[in-house]
Design an enzyme around this catalytic site. Sequence first.
Site, PDB file in Angstrom:
ATOM      1  N   GLU A  83       0.831  -1.199   0.000  1.00  0.00           N
ATOM      2  CA  GLU A  83       0.000   0.000   0.000  1.00  0.00           C
ATOM      3  C   GLU A  83       0.869   1.255   0.000  1.00  0.00           C
ATOM      4  O   GLU A  83       1.964   1.261   0.566  1.00  0.00           O
ATOM      5  CB  GLU A  83      -0.928   0.008   1.225  1.00  0.00           C
ATOM      6  CG  GLU A  83      -1.974  -1.098   1.151  1.00  0.00           C
ATOM      7  CD  GLU A  83      -2.900  -1.148   2.350  1.00  0.00           C
ATOM      8  OE1 GLU A  83      -3.990  -1.730   2.208  1.00  0.00           O
ATOM      9  OE2 GLU A  83      -2.545  -0.619   3.426  1.00  0.00           O
TER      10      GLU A  83
ATOM     11  N   CYS B 155       3.601   8.672   0.542  1.00  0.00           N
ATOM     12  CA  CYS B 155       4.115   7.752   1.558  1.00  0.00           C
ATOM     13  C   CYS B 155       4.223   6.391   0.898  1.00  0.00           C
ATOM     14  O   CYS B 155       3.206   5.783   0.534  1.00  0.00           O
ATOM     15  CB  CYS B 155       3.168   7.712   2.762  1.00  0.00           C
ATOM     16  SG  CYS B 155       3.654   6.522   4.036  1.00  0.00           S
TER      17      CYS B 155
ATOM     18  N   CYS C 292       6.808  -6.605   6.846  1.00  0.00           N
ATOM     19  CA  CYS C 292       7.911  -5.950   7.552  1.00  0.00           C
ATOM     20  C   CYS C 292       8.712  -6.990   8.319  1.00  0.00           C
ATOM     21  O   CYS C 292       8.152  -7.964   8.832  1.00  0.00           O
ATOM     22  CB  CYS C 292       7.378  -4.889   8.514  1.00  0.00           C
ATOM     23  SG  CYS C 292       8.693  -3.874   9.267  1.00  0.00           S
TER      24      CYS C 292
ATOM     25  N   CYS D 277       7.358  -4.183  15.692  1.00  0.00           N
ATOM     26  CA  CYS D 277       6.761  -3.135  16.525  1.00  0.00           C
ATOM     27  C   CYS D 277       5.312  -3.506  16.850  1.00  0.00           C
ATOM     28  O   CYS D 277       4.507  -3.733  15.952  1.00  0.00           O
ATOM     29  CB  CYS D 277       6.817  -1.792  15.805  1.00  0.00           C
ATOM     30  SG  CYS D 277       8.480  -1.311  15.303  1.00  0.00           S
TER      31      CYS D 277
ATOM     32  N   CYS E 107       2.121  -1.444  15.366  1.00  0.00           N
ATOM     33  CA  CYS E 107       2.019  -1.218  13.921  1.00  0.00           C
ATOM     34  C   CYS E 107       1.328  -2.389  13.238  1.00  0.00           C
ATOM     35  O   CYS E 107       1.722  -3.556  13.424  1.00  0.00           O
ATOM     36  CB  CYS E 107       3.414  -1.018  13.337  1.00  0.00           C
ATOM     37  SG  CYS E 107       3.417  -0.733  11.555  1.00  0.00           S
TER      38      CYS E 107
ATOM     39  N   GLY F   8       7.144  -1.744   5.687  1.00  0.00           N
ATOM     40  CA  GLY F   8       8.518  -2.210   5.658  1.00  0.00           C
ATOM     41  C   GLY F   8       9.500  -1.274   6.341  1.00  0.00           C
ATOM     42  O   GLY F   8       9.207  -0.107   6.613  1.00  0.00           O
ATOM     43  N   GLU F   9      10.678  -1.799   6.617  1.00  0.00           N
ATOM     44  CA  GLU F   9      11.797  -1.040   7.189  1.00  0.00           C
ATOM     45  C   GLU F   9      12.772  -0.735   6.049  1.00  0.00           C
ATOM     46  O   GLU F   9      13.457  -1.631   5.543  1.00  0.00           O
ATOM     47  CB  GLU F   9      12.481  -1.860   8.283  1.00  0.00           C
ATOM     48  CG  GLU F   9      13.856  -1.372   8.721  1.00  0.00           C
ATOM     49  CD  GLU F   9      13.902   0.099   9.118  1.00  0.00           C
ATOM     50  OE1 GLU F   9      14.647   0.853   8.455  1.00  0.00           O
ATOM     51  OE2 GLU F   9      13.203   0.483  10.071  1.00  0.00           O
TER      52      GLU F   9
ATOM     53  N   SER G   9      12.471   7.066   6.671  1.00  0.00           N
ATOM     54  CA  SER G   9      12.157   6.842   8.085  1.00  0.00           C
ATOM     55  C   SER G   9      12.578   5.430   8.478  1.00  0.00           C
ATOM     56  O   SER G   9      12.212   4.455   7.826  1.00  0.00           O
ATOM     57  CB  SER G   9      10.659   7.023   8.325  1.00  0.00           C
ATOM     58  OG  SER G   9      10.337   6.735   9.666  1.00  0.00           O
TER      59      SER G   9
ATOM     60  N   SER H  19      11.860   6.518  13.897  1.00  0.00           N
ATOM     61  CA  SER H  19      10.651   6.139  14.623  1.00  0.00           C
ATOM     62  C   SER H  19      11.079   5.716  16.027  1.00  0.00           C
ATOM     63  O   SER H  19      11.487   4.588  16.258  1.00  0.00           O
ATOM     64  CB  SER H  19       9.971   4.978  13.867  1.00  0.00           C
ATOM     65  OG  SER H  19       8.756   4.626  14.457  1.00  0.00           O
TER      66      SER H  19
ATOM     67  N   ASN I 179      -2.966   5.815  15.879  1.00  0.00           N
ATOM     68  CA  ASN I 179      -4.052   5.292  15.061  1.00  0.00           C
ATOM     69  C   ASN I 179      -4.318   3.840  15.437  1.00  0.00           C
ATOM     70  O   ASN I 179      -3.471   2.980  15.215  1.00  0.00           O
ATOM     71  CB  ASN I 179      -3.675   5.403  13.582  1.00  0.00           C
ATOM     72  CG  ASN I 179      -3.328   6.834  13.223  1.00  0.00           C
ATOM     73  OD1 ASN I 179      -4.157   7.714  13.345  1.00  0.00           O
ATOM     74  ND2 ASN I 179      -2.081   7.068  12.832  1.00  0.00           N
TER      75      ASN I 179
ATOM     76  N   CYS J 283      -0.723   6.614   9.721  1.00  0.00           N
ATOM     77  CA  CYS J 283       0.544   6.047  10.165  1.00  0.00           C
ATOM     78  C   CYS J 283       0.311   4.815  11.031  1.00  0.00           C
ATOM     79  O   CYS J 283      -0.430   4.839  12.014  1.00  0.00           O
ATOM     80  CB  CYS J 283       1.300   7.118  10.956  1.00  0.00           C
ATOM     81  SG  CYS J 283       2.959   6.639  11.416  1.00  0.00           S
TER      82      CYS J 283
END
Length: 346
Positions: free
Chosen positions: A94, A107, A114, A118, A121, A165-166, A197, A220, A296, A339
Amino acid sequence: MQTKKKDIRALTKDQLRDFFVSQGDKAFRGNQVYEWLWGKAAYSFEEMTNISKETRQMLEDNFVINHIKVDQMQRSSDGTIKNAVRLHDDLIVESVLIPTDTRTTACVSSQVGCSLDCKFCATAKLKRMRNLNPDEIYDQVVAIDNESRLYFDRPLSNIVFMGMGEPLMNYNNVLAAIEKITSPEGLGMSPRRITVSTSGVPKMIKKMADTEVKFKLAVSLHSAIDEVRTSIMPFNATFPLADLREALQYWYSKTKSRITYEYVVWRGVNDKPKDAEALVQFCKFAPSKVNIIEYNPIGDEMFHQADSAALDMYREILERNGITVTVRRSRGKDIDAACGQLANKS
């Protein structure tokens, strides 16, 4: 046995030139094809109208263009657009277009799923299936640029690598994509309008500094206390705050570029004065900016948005210590585009 065709966008311009010479054609034909692939973001060889039909058929016989497809586009009540992007192997990522009165920001995602864990997320709940190729990252930007022009009558102005993803776990492909995005032969965007990021991979932050990249860095962070950060971002046990801070000090010494910290405040997790004071101490080694981001929800009972008094407390303590702070309101929550919400639910 049929040989699998190579994705033509995996070739450099020199390799394309060499290919045409090997076919008895002129080297400059490679330049023409390269411009179609990157400058004009062609979806098919048929679009390459200044190349003969026979040459286009030869390309079709030898190569593919593994272009993305926007499977579904959703529009939020606040103008945000979320794309569900289908890749050539039918996996989905996405990407999001975030409009304001003065700019539009893309974005973009860098991995399918990922590789980090975290807890707050939604993307982290998906296993990492693979890294995105440079062209797949590039295509997300092109799609959002087209939407920006269509719906907001202006070109895309900024890019943030804050999707799925990172990015630093897909380092080479992310940097290759940015090189194409910023190249005059690609989209020609300024690297100063791009922010990568990361959740904090010290070795790769140092590598990025050594590469002397020109784009911006965001971290982050969410806590400057190891025990708290590890409880919400378990990989912090492997990459503790001391290592992250050392890497960021190195980054600043090499780039002289201000660091942005992304920071969510949750009730009962990091909403006390000691949390804000720890953040101040972590920020002090280099010029920095803190974006406090609205949480969120992703359906996890552990996490609840902190009340406004906690946010005011953070702002007051940070400003008193000379640290720039912005409280960001999330966009696109009604379509799960905000986010931390990207999880292929569209």
